[in-house]
Scaffold this motif. Sequence first.
Motif, PDB file in Angstrom:
ATOM      1  N   MET B   1      98.093  33.027 -41.332  1.00 30.59           N
ATOM      2  CA  MET B   1      98.097  33.286 -42.773  1.00 30.59           C
ATOM      3  C   MET B   1      97.861  34.779 -42.985  1.00 30.59           C
ATOM      4  SD  MET B   1      97.435  31.235 -45.726  1.00 30.59           S
ATOM      5  CE  MET B   1      96.008  30.726 -46.617  1.00 30.59           C
ATOM      6  N   SER B   2      98.686  35.434 -43.784  1.00 30.48           N
ATOM      7  CA  SER B   2      98.547  36.886 -43.939  1.00 30.48           C
ATOM      8  C   SER B   2      97.397  37.212 -44.869  1.00 30.48           C
ATOM      9  CB  SER B   2      99.849  37.466 -44.486  1.00 30.48           C
ATOM     10  OG  SER B   2     100.148  36.848 -45.703  1.00 30.48           O
ATOM     11  N   GLU B   3      96.881  38.411 -44.702  1.00 35.01           N
ATOM     12  CA  GLU B   3      95.761  38.853 -45.540  1.00 35.01           C
ATOM     13  C   GLU B   3      96.231  39.149 -46.955  1.00 35.01           C
ATOM     14  OE1 GLU B   3      92.941  40.916 -42.298  1.00 35.01           O
ATOM     15  OE2 GLU B   3      92.691  40.924 -44.461  1.00 35.01           O
ATOM     16  N   PRO B   4      95.358  38.948 -47.916  1.00 36.33           N
ATOM     17  CA  PRO B   4      95.740  39.314 -49.285  1.00 36.33           C
ATOM     18  C   PRO B   4      95.878  40.836 -49.370  1.00 36.33           C
ATOM     19  CG  PRO B   4      93.433  38.675 -49.217  1.00 36.33           C
ATOM     20  CD  PRO B   4      93.987  38.388 -47.873  1.00 36.33           C
ATOM     21  N   PRO B   5      96.687  41.346 -50.270  1.00 32.73           N
ATOM     22  CA  PRO B   5      96.843  42.795 -50.397  1.00 32.73           C
ATOM     23  C   PRO B   5      95.501  43.441 -50.714  1.00 32.73           C
ATOM     24  CG  PRO B   5      97.906  41.656 -52.230  1.00 32.73           C
ATOM     25  CD  PRO B   5      97.507  40.617 -51.257  1.00 32.73           C
ATOM     26  N   PRO B   6      95.272  44.647 -50.239  1.00 33.79           N
ATOM     27  CA  PRO B   6      93.946  45.285 -50.295  1.00 33.79           C
ATOM     28  C   PRO B   6      93.293  45.271 -51.676  1.00 33.79           C
ATOM     29  CG  PRO B   6      95.627  46.831 -49.532  1.00 33.79           C
ATOM     30  CD  PRO B   6      96.240  45.488 -49.553  1.00 33.79           C
ATOM     31  N   GLU B   7      93.989  45.822 -52.696  1.00 36.01           N
ATOM     32  CA  GLU B   7      93.285  45.765 -53.979  1.00 36.01           C
ATOM     33  C   GLU B   7      94.079  44.934 -54.951  1.00 36.01           C
ATOM     34  OE1 GLU B   7      94.046  50.342 -53.812  1.00 36.01           O
ATOM     35  OE2 GLU B   7      92.968  49.768 -55.606  1.00 36.01           O
ATOM     36  N   THR B   8      93.766  43.673 -55.033  1.00 33.07           N
ATOM     37  CA  THR B   8      94.454  42.852 -56.023  1.00 33.07           C
ATOM     38  C   THR B   8      93.614  42.877 -57.286  1.00 33.07           C
ATOM     39  OG1 THR B   8      94.978  41.406 -54.198  1.00 33.07           O
ATOM     40  CG2 THR B   8      95.563  40.632 -56.374  1.00 33.07           C
ATOM     41  N   PRO B   9      94.070  43.563 -58.300  1.00 32.24           N
ATOM     42  CA  PRO B   9      93.221  43.649 -59.497  1.00 32.24           C
ATOM     43  C   PRO B   9      93.108  42.287 -60.141  1.00 32.24           C
ATOM     44  CG  PRO B   9      95.359  44.705 -59.850  1.00 32.24           C
ATOM     45  CD  PRO B   9      95.363  44.201 -58.459  1.00 32.24           C
ATOM     46  N   ARG B  10      91.913  41.947 -60.534  1.00 35.45           N
ATOM     47  CA  ARG B  10      91.743  40.643 -61.144  1.00 35.45           C
ATOM     48  C   ARG B  10      92.303  40.642 -62.542  1.00 35.45           C
ATOM     49  NH1 ARG B  10      87.216  38.243 -57.756  1.00 35.45           N
ATOM     50  NH2 ARG B  10      86.898  40.208 -56.736  1.00 35.45           N
ATOM     51  N   ASN B  11      92.137  41.784 -63.204  1.00 36.52           N
ATOM     52  CA  ASN B  11      92.516  41.820 -64.604  1.00 36.52           C
ATOM     53  C   ASN B  11      93.820  42.601 -64.777  1.00 36.52           C
ATOM     54  OD1 ASN B  11      92.758  42.276 -67.340  1.00 36.52           O
ATOM     55  ND2 ASN B  11      90.544  42.440 -67.642  1.00 36.52           N
ATOM     56  N   PRO B  12      94.900  41.896 -65.101  1.00 39.00           N
ATOM     57  CA  PRO B  12      96.188  42.589 -65.208  1.00 39.00           C
ATOM     58  C   PRO B  12      96.200  43.659 -66.288  1.00 39.00           C
ATOM     59  CG  PRO B  12      96.381  40.332 -65.995  1.00 39.00           C
ATOM     60  CD  PRO B  12      95.036  40.455 -65.408  1.00 39.00           C
ATOM     61  N   ALA B  13      95.407  43.461 -67.340  1.00 39.29           N
ATOM     62  CA  ALA B  13      95.376  44.473 -68.406  1.00 39.29           C
ATOM     63  C   ALA B  13      94.825  45.781 -67.866  1.00 39.29           C
ATOM     64  CB  ALA B  13      94.535  43.974 -69.578  1.00 39.29           C
ATOM     65  N   VAL B  14      93.779  45.669 -67.044  1.00 40.24           N
ATOM     66  CA  VAL B  14      93.191  46.881 -66.474  1.00 40.24           C
ATOM     67  C   VAL B  14      94.173  47.530 -65.499  1.00 40.24           C
ATOM     68  CG1 VAL B  14      91.344  47.762 -64.993  1.00 40.24           C
ATOM     69  CG2 VAL B  14      90.826  46.103 -66.776  1.00 40.24           C
ATOM     70  N   ALA B  15      94.809  46.684 -64.685  1.00 38.67           N
ATOM     71  CA  ALA B  15      95.787  47.217 -63.725  1.00 38.67           C
ATOM     72  C   ALA B  15      96.897  47.954 -64.461  1.00 38.67           C
ATOM     73  CB  ALA B  15      96.375  46.077 -62.894  1.00 38.67           C
ATOM     74  N   GLY B  16      97.356  47.333 -65.533  1.00 37.30           N
ATOM     75  CA  GLY B  16      98.411  47.957 -66.324  1.00 37.30           C
ATOM     76  C   GLY B  16      97.937  49.265 -66.937  1.00 37.30           C
ATOM     77  N   PHE B  17      96.705  49.221 -67.437  1.00 32.84           N
ATOM     78  CA  PHE B  17      96.139  50.409 -68.071  1.00 32.84           C
ATOM     79  C   PHE B  17      96.086  51.580 -67.097  1.00 32.84           C
ATOM     80  CE2 PHE B  17      93.817  52.307 -71.540  1.00 32.84           C
ATOM     81  CZ  PHE B  17      93.019  53.269 -70.933  1.00 32.84           C
ATOM     82  N   LEU B  18      95.578  51.296 -65.888  1.00 32.30           N
ATOM     83  CA  LEU B  18      95.459  52.375 -64.896  1.00 32.30           C
ATOM     84  C   LEU B  18      96.828  52.917 -64.497  1.00 32.30           C
ATOM     85  CD1 LEU B  18      92.565  50.954 -62.707  1.00 32.30           C
ATOM     86  CD2 LEU B  18      92.480  52.823 -64.353  1.00 32.30           C
ATOM     87  N   LEU B  19      97.783  52.009 -64.362  1.00 29.57           N
ATOM     88  CA  LEU B  19      99.140  52.458 -64.052  1.00 29.57           C
ATOM     89  C   LEU B  19      99.678  53.330 -65.183  1.00 29.57           C
ATOM     90  CD1 LEU B  19     101.572  52.308 -62.160  1.00 29.57           C
ATOM     91  CD2 LEU B  19     102.346  50.301 -63.439  1.00 29.57           C
ATOM     92  N   GLY B  20      99.350  52.945 -66.408  1.00 28.76           N
ATOM     93  CA  GLY B  20      99.788  53.722 -67.568  1.00 28.76           C
ATOM     94  C   GLY B  20      99.203  55.113 -67.552  1.00 28.76           C
ATOM     95  N   VAL B  21      97.914  55.193 -67.232  1.00 30.62           N
ATOM     96  CA  VAL B  21      97.260  56.502 -67.185  1.00 30.62           C
ATOM     97  C   VAL B  21      97.924  57.387 -66.130  1.00 30.62           C
ATOM     98  CG1 VAL B  21      95.114  57.707 -66.645  1.00 30.62           C
ATOM     99  CG2 VAL B  21      95.051  55.631 -68.025  1.00 30.62           C
ATOM    100  N   ARG B  22      98.147  56.806 -64.940  1.00 26.39           N
ATOM    101  CA  ARG B  22      98.776  57.570 -63.851  1.00 26.39           C
ATOM    102  C   ARG B  22     100.167  58.027 -64.254  1.00 26.39           C
ATOM    103  NH1 ARG B  22      97.121  54.006 -59.818  1.00 26.39           N
ATOM    104  NH2 ARG B  22      99.193  53.137 -59.565  1.00 26.39           N
ATOM    105  N   THR B  23     100.917  57.099 -64.851  1.00 23.42           N
ATOM    106  CA  THR B  23     102.285  57.432 -65.272  1.00 23.42           C
ATOM    107  C   THR B  23     102.270  58.567 -66.284  1.00 23.42           C
ATOM    108  OG1 THR B  23     102.909  55.125 -64.980  1.00 23.42           O
ATOM    109  CG2 THR B  23     104.404  56.508 -66.262  1.00 23.42           C
ATOM    110  N   ALA B  24     101.332  58.507 -67.238  1.00 21.27           N
ATOM    111  CA  ALA B  24     101.291  59.539 -68.264  1.00 21.27           C
ATOM    112  C   ALA B  24     101.052  60.909 -67.651  1.00 21.27           C
ATOM    113  CB  ALA B  24     100.216  59.215 -69.293  1.00 21.27           C
ATOM    114  N   PHE B  25     100.137  60.966 -66.686  1.00 24.87           N
ATOM    115  CA  PHE B  25      99.840  62.268 -66.101  1.00 24.87           C
ATOM    116  C   PHE B  25     100.993  62.805 -65.273  1.00 24.87           C
ATOM    117  CE2 PHE B  25      95.932  63.748 -67.432  1.00 24.87           C
ATOM    118  CZ  PHE B  25      94.981  62.741 -67.487  1.00 24.87           C
TER     119      PHE B  25
END
Lengths: 110, 248
Positions: B1-25
């Motif tokens: 059984m393969s390992e889960p990906p290293p950082e699976t964010p629990r909260n998709p809203a937060v994951a999206g938010f962080l991606l948004g911040v990175r994209t904006a910069f």
Amino acid sequence: MTMEPYLALVLLGFLPSEVWRWIGLVVGRGLDEESEIILWVRAVATALVAAVVARIVLIPPGALAAVPLSVRLVALGGGVLAYYFIRRSAFAGVLVGEAILIVGMLAFGG
Amino acid sequence: MSEPPPETPRNPAVAGFLLGVRTAFTSVFGFVIVVTYIGYGALCHDFGFPVGWAMLSTALQWAGPAQVILVTALGSGTAAIETAVAVGLSSVRLLPMVVGLLPLIKTERTKPWQLVIPVHFIAVSVWIESMRIAPKIPREQRIGFCNGVGTTLVTLGVICTGIGYYMQGMLPLVFGAAAMFITPISFMVSAVRGARLLMEKAALVLGLTVGPLLALNKVDFDLLWTGVVGGTLAYGVHRVQRMRRAAP
């Protein structure tokens, strides 16, 4: 009649802009992503963005008015071409367009 | 059984938010917002508005062209109604942008109140980046993404308004022109980049042709007419294209 500036900001600046966002929220909530209406709306939005571009370039506000029309047009066209030819990079397009504008203004501007 | 990906964010809203911040910069719009709002801050100083007002106007209006119109109109003593109409007409593009984006980012469970803030953030910059990236990320992250891009760019805008305000004495006239020009050049280049469908390319061409015709001939509500006429014709092109594909 001069209005107190903060009141003017809210009544003449904030509300006339925000109202469109609110109407959009009401109208857009029920629409389906794939619907024909949404496609049409996207076409209208895109045309509007192009219209704003044309307006600012042809009827320039503020300091941009000091730049000759030819320079503004060539800067706009040159920037888009640079985007195409330089790895489709938006940054390249913006920087080249700005560079043309600045050089043109220094060379030919008022 | 393969390992889960290293950082699976629990909260998709937060994951999206962080991606948004990175994209904006990292997007071209980060640069555009900085230059635009330094120029805008200087403009406000030129016209004698207080710095707090200038920064608040960026946060409240968040629409560059409309903000410039407001400042120049108020500064030159234009009547209130005329000012409000000019600002309103310039901002008409916000309506189809919001309507076009919402179906892309909402989920079945999204409540209206959750959309009020993302909707305030919608401006050409946020709209273009969201339309570009949202289809590539999971739906649950999309609203967070818009919030991330919006929060970052608005914050950047407000800060740069303040910076530009105080730099005003040091900025050459060339900077002012460059700051005004960055709006049209960035809109144009990013719109061209984002135009995948023939319909969108047609809309751009039509906007650039019909727009000047109406604006230079001083037609009332020129932006509105250009949008509706240009957009409808472009949509028509799309329908014709589809009919041709369907018919053998």
